[in-house]
Design a protein around this motif. Structure first.
Motif, mmCIF file in Angstrom:
data_model
loop_
_atom_site.group_PDB
_atom_site.id
_atom_site.type_symbol
_atom_site.label_atom_id
_atom_site.label_comp_id
_atom_site.label_asym_id
_atom_site.label_seq_id
_atom_site.Cartn_x
_atom_site.Cartn_y
_atom_site.Cartn_z
ATOM 1 N N ARG A 153 -2.351 11.714 -3.429
ATOM 2 C CA ARG A 153 -2.363 10.251 -3.290
ATOM 3 C C ARG A 153 -3.802 9.771 -3.313
ATOM 4 N NH1 ARG A 153 1.107 9.140 1.421
ATOM 5 N NH2 ARG A 153 -0.662 9.893 2.631
ATOM 6 N N ASP A 154 -4.045 8.688 -4.028
ATOM 7 C CA ASP A 154 -5.364 8.055 -4.082
ATOM 8 C C ASP A 154 -5.230 6.667 -3.472
ATOM 9 O OD1 ASP A 154 -7.704 6.660 -4.802
ATOM 10 O OD2 ASP A 154 -7.991 7.884 -6.571
ATOM 11 N N ALA A 155 -5.673 6.525 -2.236
ATOM 12 C CA ALA A 155 -5.506 5.259 -1.528
ATOM 13 C C ALA A 155 -6.294 4.140 -2.198
ATOM 14 C CB ALA A 155 -5.931 5.420 -0.070
ATOM 15 N N ALA A 156 -7.456 4.454 -2.721
ATOM 16 C CA ALA A 156 -8.293 3.423 -3.336
ATOM 17 C C ALA A 156 -7.642 2.843 -4.593
ATOM 18 C CB ALA A 156 -9.664 4.001 -3.675
ATOM 19 N N LYS A 157 -6.958 3.710 -5.339
ATOM 20 C CA LYS A 157 -6.302 3.256 -6.572
ATOM 21 C C LYS A 157 -4.844 2.877 -6.344
ATOM 22 C CE LYS A 157 -9.203 6.012 -9.665
ATOM 23 N NZ LYS A 157 -9.218 7.075 -10.718
ATOM 24 N N ASN A 158 -4.334 3.157 -5.137
ATOM 25 C CA ASN A 158 -2.936 2.894 -4.797
ATOM 26 C C ASN A 158 -2.000 3.623 -5.760
ATOM 27 O OD1 ASN A 158 -1.318 1.744 -2.793
ATOM 28 N ND2 ASN A 158 -0.817 -0.038 -4.048
ATOM 29 N N THR A 159 -2.293 4.896 -5.967
ATOM 30 C CA THR A 159 -1.493 5.709 -6.875
ATOM 31 C C THR A 159 -1.097 7.030 -6.218
ATOM 32 O OG1 THR A 159 -3.464 6.761 -7.825
ATOM 33 C CG2 THR A 159 -2.635 4.800 -8.949
ATOM 34 N N THR B 243 0.845 -1.194 0.000
ATOM 35 C CA THR B 243 0.000 0.000 0.000
ATOM 36 C C THR B 243 0.880 1.243 0.000
ATOM 37 O OG1 THR B 243 -1.696 -1.187 1.255
ATOM 38 C CG2 THR B 243 -1.800 1.215 1.262
ATOM 39 N N SER C 244 0.369 4.251 0.718
ATOM 40 C CA SER C 244 0.236 5.201 1.824
ATOM 41 C C SER C 244 1.127 4.850 3.011
ATOM 42 C CB SER C 244 -1.221 5.293 2.284
ATOM 43 O OG SER C 244 -1.697 4.027 2.672
#
Length: 121
Positions: free
Chosen positions: A72-78, A28, A30
């Motif tokens: 950062r987009d935690a849902a997309k892991n980007t 992950t 994050s």
């Protein structure tokens, strides 16, 4: 360990915009400090923006403050880098990197292969 893949580079005229994306896999994103570095021809690689795994407030190099935004987009892991008001001096290979250190200024252990950004005048 995390694997990083950059995308979104290209050729743009001065004053234009580009959005770079760093897709993480394996872990992950994050849980890492994640930074965007750039290396211009004949110059050393420099950290231009970073997002912290702890605490608040991203880091920006003085040369990009007010023009670049890291997110950062935690849902997309980007992790993305929105680059506006681009200048020819922003030209270079942009790398996504991650570390598990306390500081975003500490050495980075994980690197993508880079994406080319070229800004024409």
């Amino acid at each position: 360990q995390v694997q990083l893949v950059e995308s979104g580079g290209g050729l743009v005229q001065a004053g234009g915009s580009l959005r770079l994306s760093c897709a993480a896999s394996g872990r992950t994103v994050s849980t890492y400090n994640t930074g965007w570095f750039r290396q211009a021809p004949g110059k050393e690689r420099e950290l231009v923006a970073a997002i912290r795994r702890f605490g608040v407030g991203p880091y920006y190099a003085d040369s990009v403050k007010g023009r670049f935004t890291i997110s950062r987009d935690a849902a997309k892991n980007t992790v993305s880098l929105q680059m506006n008001s681009l200048k020819p001096e922003d030209t270079g290979v942009y790398y996504c990197a991650a570390n598990t250190q306390f500081s975003v200024m500490a050495p980075y252990s994980y690197w993508g292969k880079g994406t080319q950004v070229t800004v024409s005048s």
